[in-house]
Design an enzyme around this catalytic site. Structure first.
Site, PDB file in Angstrom:
ATOM      1  N   PRO A 100       0.839  -1.205   0.000  1.00  0.00           N
ATOM      2  CA  PRO A 100       0.000   0.000   0.000  1.00  0.00           C
ATOM      3  C   PRO A 100       0.871   1.250   0.000  1.00  0.00           C
ATOM      4  O   PRO A 100       1.936   1.266   0.626  1.00  0.00           O
ATOM      5  CB  PRO A 100      -0.819  -0.120   1.291  1.00  0.00           C
ATOM      6  CG  PRO A 100      -0.201  -1.198   2.092  1.00  0.00           C
ATOM      7  CD  PRO A 100       0.713  -1.972   1.214  1.00  0.00           C
ATOM      8  N   HIS A 101       0.432   2.249  -0.726  1.00  0.00           N
ATOM      9  CA  HIS A 101       1.238   3.465  -0.823  1.00  0.00           C
ATOM     10  C   HIS A 101       0.347   4.675  -1.051  1.00  0.00           C
ATOM     11  O   HIS A 101      -0.800   4.544  -1.471  1.00  0.00           O
ATOM     12  CB  HIS A 101       2.275   3.344  -1.940  1.00  0.00           C
ATOM     13  CG  HIS A 101       1.680   2.961  -3.260  1.00  0.00           C
ATOM     14  ND1 HIS A 101       1.367   1.655  -3.589  1.00  0.00           N
ATOM     15  CD2 HIS A 101       1.325   3.695  -4.332  1.00  0.00           C
ATOM     16  CE1 HIS A 101       0.860   1.612  -4.807  1.00  0.00           C
ATOM     17  NE2 HIS A 101       0.817   2.841  -5.284  1.00  0.00           N
ATOM     18  N   GLY A 102       0.900   5.832  -0.747  1.00  0.00           N
ATOM     19  CA  GLY A 102       0.166   7.069  -0.942  1.00  0.00           C
ATOM     20  C   GLY A 102       1.095   8.261  -0.925  1.00  0.00           C
ATOM     21  O   GLY A 102       2.221   8.177  -0.434  1.00  0.00           O
TER      22      GLY A 102
END
Length: 155
Positions: free
Chosen positions: A65-67
């Site tokens: 997961p990344h942002g």
């Protein structure tokens, strides 16, 4: 850029106790907030927003997961090994037990993509995966990841 540029020993969580994807992301957002000084709610929302575009569960029990976030000036990673595999809506339909969160500055276009590729490359190494799945100690997991990052940088 190596994995150790993104990850500190304090950013390794093992075991992560979560019953599902949302709870795992909430727990990881809290850890990320402690490392970055950013509000955990904003980190959680950024990760959740990215998940709505499609799962970051890439298969083989791995999720990345990344942002992108305002107010951060460098890429920050967190590694977690879950206590038990959780449903993450992964591409292969398998549960996830290895999660690597990547938080990037808003303007980190190419660096963000390079970091994602680097993380995926290290975590796709079957030897590394086998080792981190056997170990519970966060310091030992960090040592394995750091060693694999060094070997990948030399290759």
């Amino acid at each position: 850029m190596t994995l150790t540029d993104l990850l500190s020993p304090a950013a390794v969580i093992s075991p992560l106790r979560a019953n599902g994807k949302k709870q795992a992301l909430q727990e990881l957002a809290q850890h990320a907030a402690a490392l970055t000084g950013l509000p955990d709610r904003e980190i959680f929302e950024a990760l959740l927003q990215r998940e709505r575009l499609g799962s970051t569960g890439i298969g083989d029990g791995i999720a990345i997961p990344h942002g992108r976030m305002p107010g951060i000036d460098r890429l920050v990673g967190l590694f977690a090994r879950t206590e038990k595999p959780i449903d993450f809506d992964a591409l292969d339909g398998q549960p996830v037990d290895i999660i690597f969160v990547l938080i990037a500055p808003e303007g980190a276009g190419a660096d963000h993509l390079k970091a994602l590729a680097r993380v995926a490359r290290v975590l796709r190494n079957q030897s590394v995966l086998e080792q981190v799945r056997k170990i519970r100690d966060p310091a030992a997991i960090y040592a394995i990841l750091a060693e694999s990052a060094t070997q990948a940088a030399c290759a």
